[in-house]
Design an enzyme around this catalytic site. Structure first.
Site, PDB file in Angstrom:
ATOM      1  N   HIS A 310       0.860  -1.181   0.000  1.00  0.00           N
ATOM      2  CA  HIS A 310       0.000   0.000   0.000  1.00  0.00           C
ATOM      3  C   HIS A 310       0.894   1.227   0.000  1.00  0.00           C
ATOM      4  O   HIS A 310       1.939   1.221   0.643  1.00  0.00           O
ATOM      5  CB  HIS A 310      -0.908   0.003   1.239  1.00  0.00           C
ATOM      6  N   ASP A 368      -8.008  -5.366   0.106  1.00  0.00           N
ATOM      7  CA  ASP A 368      -8.503  -6.086  -1.065  1.00  0.00           C
ATOM      8  C   ASP A 368      -8.058  -7.532  -1.114  1.00  0.00           C
ATOM      9  O   ASP A 368      -8.563  -8.311  -1.920  1.00  0.00           O
ATOM     10  CB  ASP A 368      -8.073  -5.364  -2.349  1.00  0.00           C
TER      11      ASP A 368
HETATM   12  N1  CMC Z   1       4.193  -7.415  -5.051  1.00  0.00           N
HETATM   13  C1  CMC Z   1       5.535  -7.412  -5.211  1.00  0.00           C
HETATM   14  N2  CMC Z   1       6.317  -6.333  -4.996  1.00  0.00           N
HETATM   15  C2  CMC Z   1       5.726  -5.208  -4.603  1.00  0.00           C
HETATM   16  C3  CMC Z   1       4.329  -5.133  -4.423  1.00  0.00           C
HETATM   17  C4  CMC Z   1       3.558  -6.302  -4.642  1.00  0.00           C
HETATM   18  N3  CMC Z   1       2.232  -6.274  -4.474  1.00  0.00           N
HETATM   19  N4  CMC Z   1       3.992  -3.884  -4.020  1.00  0.00           N
HETATM   20  C5  CMC Z   1       5.141  -3.193  -3.969  1.00  0.00           C
HETATM   21  N5  CMC Z   1       6.191  -3.984  -4.313  1.00  0.00           N
HETATM   22  C6  CMC Z   1       7.613  -3.626  -4.303  1.00  0.00           C
HETATM   23  C7  CMC Z   1       7.980  -2.782  -5.504  1.00  0.00           C
HETATM   24  O1  CMC Z   1       8.406  -3.554  -6.588  1.00  0.00           O
HETATM   25  C8  CMC Z   1       9.083  -1.934  -4.936  1.00  0.00           C
HETATM   26  O2  CMC Z   1      10.260  -2.715  -4.867  1.00  0.00           O
HETATM   27  P1  CMC Z   1      11.711  -2.023  -5.061  1.00  0.00           P
HETATM   28  O3  CMC Z   1      11.835  -1.043  -3.947  1.00  0.00           O
HETATM   29  O4  CMC Z   1      12.673  -3.153  -4.988  1.00  0.00           O
HETATM   30  O5  CMC Z   1      11.680  -1.368  -6.406  1.00  0.00           O
HETATM   31  C9  CMC Z   1       8.640  -1.681  -3.492  1.00  0.00           C
HETATM   32  O6  CMC Z   1       7.827  -2.814  -3.152  1.00  0.00           O
HETATM   33  C10 CMC Z   1       7.826  -0.402  -3.299  1.00  0.00           C
HETATM   34  O7  CMC Z   1       6.739  -0.439  -4.207  1.00  0.00           O
HETATM   35  P2  CMC Z   1       6.131   0.821  -4.935  1.00  0.00           P
HETATM   36  O8  CMC Z   1       5.518   0.387  -6.232  1.00  0.00           O
HETATM   37  O9  CMC Z   1       7.126   1.928  -4.970  1.00  0.00           O
HETATM   38  O10 CMC Z   1       5.008   1.230  -3.912  1.00  0.00           O
HETATM   39  P3  CMC Z   1       3.820   2.189  -4.212  1.00  0.00           P
HETATM   40  O11 CMC Z   1       3.517   2.861  -2.932  1.00  0.00           O
HETATM   41  O12 CMC Z   1       4.076   3.048  -5.390  1.00  0.00           O
HETATM   42  O13 CMC Z   1       2.645   1.166  -4.645  1.00  0.00           O
HETATM   43  C11 CMC Z   1       0.774  -0.246  -4.603  1.00  0.00           C
HETATM   44  C12 CMC Z   1       1.600   0.795  -3.833  1.00  0.00           C
HETATM   45  C13 CMC Z   1      -0.516  -0.527  -3.811  1.00  0.00           C
HETATM   46  C14 CMC Z   1       0.375   0.317  -5.974  1.00  0.00           C
HETATM   47  C15 CMC Z   1       1.608  -1.538  -4.768  1.00  0.00           C
HETATM   48  O14 CMC Z   1       1.966  -2.040  -3.502  1.00  0.00           O
HETATM   49  C16 CMC Z   1       0.878  -2.598  -5.592  1.00  0.00           C
HETATM   50  O15 CMC Z   1       0.947  -2.566  -6.819  1.00  0.00           O
HETATM   51  N6  CMC Z   1       0.169  -3.553  -4.906  1.00  0.00           N
HETATM   52  C17 CMC Z   1      -0.632  -4.535  -5.607  1.00  0.00           C
HETATM   53  C18 CMC Z   1      -1.963  -3.919  -6.007  1.00  0.00           C
HETATM   54  C19 CMC Z   1      -2.893  -3.759  -4.834  1.00  0.00           C
HETATM   55  O16 CMC Z   1      -3.086  -4.657  -4.024  1.00  0.00           O
HETATM   56  N7  CMC Z   1      -3.553  -2.567  -4.765  1.00  0.00           N
HETATM   57  C20 CMC Z   1      -4.582  -2.290  -3.759  1.00  0.00           C
HETATM   58  C21 CMC Z   1      -4.198  -1.206  -2.821  1.00  0.00           C
HETATM   59  S1  CMC Z   1      -5.300  -1.142  -1.394  1.00  0.00           S
HETATM   60  C22 CMC Z   1      -6.812  -0.662  -2.028  1.00  0.00           C
HETATM   61  C23 CMC Z   1      -6.824   0.706  -2.580  1.00  0.00           C
HETATM   62  O17 CMC Z   1      -6.398   1.652  -1.894  1.00  0.00           O
HETATM   63  O18 CMC Z   1      -7.304   0.861  -3.704  1.00  0.00           O
END
Ligand code: CMC
Length: 453
Positions: A310, A368
């Site tokens: 998240h 989710d």
């Molecule tokens: N699986 C694998 N790796 C992950 C994931 C994941 N679900 N989420 C983040 N990472 C890794 C990412 O690759 C990065 O690694 P590194 O630092 O080595 O490059 C690190 O963790 C930080 O990730 P980020 O993409 O910079 O984090 P963010 O804050 O931009 O993204 C997120 C947040 C929710 C988009 C992401 O965690 C994600 O894509 N999760 C899966 C989709 C999901 O479940 N979304 C629902 C969110 S809750 C409901 C809502 O609010 O809508």
């Protein structure tokens, strides 16, 4: 606002000047540097892709402490609301700032109930959608079209209009969602029954058929009401920011909420609940989990563990904790506790939480990860999962929209950019131009024509 006097001073090495920026404090959360003077007085923009360090507004609605795993609606902890409140009471709280008295709640419920029907001619709108349209696509179109029906509540400078529009949106959302589903399966639309609760009414509009009696299952009703409470608001997430940005231009509330639904649809946001179920089906068996965890960790593989991570929570999502418990209860009472997908989900969660990659990055299950399992147990089809989120989040969207429009110094939202394109150059007549390779994001018109079928 009671801001303490505190400034942040930056030194501009180019000019040697000191840049003094005021620091703003809210009632909770970290302080924020007010960068307003930065461009006005010093000619600098700030650069923050994805808005990771940017506060876009002041808001008194929802507070999240992502490190501690705290979520408050108007100051009330989500755990207390989940245990003691109801969705319509929470809706009142989010809209008006305080928990209602019994009279206020009765009055509010009565108003919402009076607005649940949709205009008969709106029903024909659905016929324009192909039968297998994704219900989220239908939602974006139908909710946007409400602005064509309710001219009497689109004067956004009139507080009464704003309130009526808010009530209409909250009231009609389950009806529109139920009709989107019925259209997708070719069954007749079911009219709302206003003696039922908000969640009960929605379940009936989803599952009743004219040829049979429908009795709302109290376990399903309670679970849905809880899920609606947990999803009602979540401060300045992508869809809420979209609603605020659309609203900042003076667009009408129905159009703004339609834009929020569109933003919610993506798998990184509200579409994650649907993606979780697809992912669990793809993993298929507990013995494949290590292979999928390896994929999630592989930087060259786009696969991510859906329902994990998240932007704000770097601790267990408090909503996930509550919904996880409800998930067990629902599966025990109305679903199949031994549903292999549920067992798979629990094992996946266990293994991911022990894995260094997820520990180091503070990736915990989010709301989710579990909501889809509950929906599945309730018989709600996968393509309706994000619609369920949209129903609940409509309350947050309208509350945030009303807060923004009500501000005396409200301005159109207009972020800036760092321009990386060509420097200024002169137009060349076509005979003097050479074929240049297409840059990223430039349409390959020939290719596009070839691929059109
Ligand atoms: N699986 C694998 N790796 C992950 C994931 C994941 N679900 N989420 C983040 N990472 C890794 C990412 O690759 C990065 O690694 P590194 O630092 O080595 O490059 C690190 O963790 C930080 O990730 P980020 O993409 O910079 O984090 P963010 O804050 O931009 O993204 C997120 C947040 C929710 C988009 C992401 O965690 C994600 O894509 N999760 C899966 C989709 C999901 O479940 N979304 C629902 C969110 S809750 C409901 C809502 O609010 O809508």
């Amino acid at each position: 606002m009671g801001d303490k006097k505190h400034t942040l001073t930056l030194t501009d090495n180019a000019t040697g000047k000191a840049i003094e920026l005021p620091v703003r404090y809210g009632t909770e959360g970290p302080p924020a540097v007010d960068i307003g003077p930065l461009y006005r007085d010093f000619g600098y923009f700030t650069y923050d892709p994805g808005f990771v360090s940017t506060g876009s507004c002041r808001s008194a609605i929802t507070f999240i402490d992502g490190d501690q795993g705290v979520l408050l609606y108007r100051g009330y902890p989500i755990e207390q609301l989940a245990e003691k409140s109801t969705f319509l009471e929470v809706a009142y709280l989010l809209l008006y700032g305080e928990l209602p008295s019994q009279d206020q709640l009765d009055g509010f419920t009565n108003v919402i109930v009076r607005h649940t029907m949709i205009n008969e001619s709106l029903k024909s709108f659905y016929q324009g959608f192909y039968h297998d349209a994704h219900p989220m696509a239908t939602m974006v179109g139908v909710v946007g079209s409400l602005s064509a029906f309710y001219h009497d509540s689109t004067d956004i400078r009139n507080p009464q209009h704003r309130e009526i529009a808010a009530h209409r949106l909250i009231a009609k959302m389950p009806t529109i969602a139920g009709a989107s589903y019925k259209h997708s399966i070719g069954e007749p639309f079911v009219y709302p029954k206003n003696s039922l609760s908000y969640a009960g009414n929605f379940l009936r509009m989803m599952f009743a058929v004219p040829s049979e009696e429908y009795v709302v299952d109290p376990v399903a009703e309670k679970a849905l009401d809880l899920i609606f409470i947990l999803h009602a608001d979540h401060e300045q997430n992508a869809s809420t920011s979209t609603v605020r940005l659309a609203g900042s231009s003076g667009a009408n509330p129905f159009a703004c909420i339609a834009s929020g639904i569109a933003a919610l649809w993506g798998p990184a946001h509200g579409g994650a609940n649907e993606a979780v179920l697809r992912m669990l089906a793809q993993i298929g068996d507990v013995k494949h989990i290590p292979q999928y965890l390896a994929k999630a960790k592989d930087k060259n593989d786009p696969f991510r563990l859906m329902g994990f991570g998240h932007r704000v929570y770097k601790n267990y999502d408090p909503r996930a904790r509550i919904i996880r418990k409800m998930c067990h209860e629902v599966l025990e009472k109305v679903g199949d506790q031994h549903d292999p997908l549920f067992e798979l989900a629990l094992r996946l969660e266990e293994l991911a939480l022990k894995d260094d990659y997820f520990i180091e990055r503070k990736l915990y299950p989010n709301v989710d990860f579990y909501s889809g399992l509950i929906y599945k147990a309730l018989g709600i089809p996968t393509n309706m999962f994000t619609v369920m989120f949209a129903i609940a989040r409509t309350v947050g969207w309208v509350a945030q929209w009303m807060e923004m429009i009500g501000e005396p110094d409200q301005k159109i939202g207009r972020p800036r950019q760092i321009y990386d394109g060509p420097a200024a150059r002169d137009y060349l007549p076509i005979r003097r131009r050479k074929s240049a390779p297409h840059g990223a994001g430039t349409a390959d018109l020939n290719g596009e024509a070839r691929n059109t079928d």
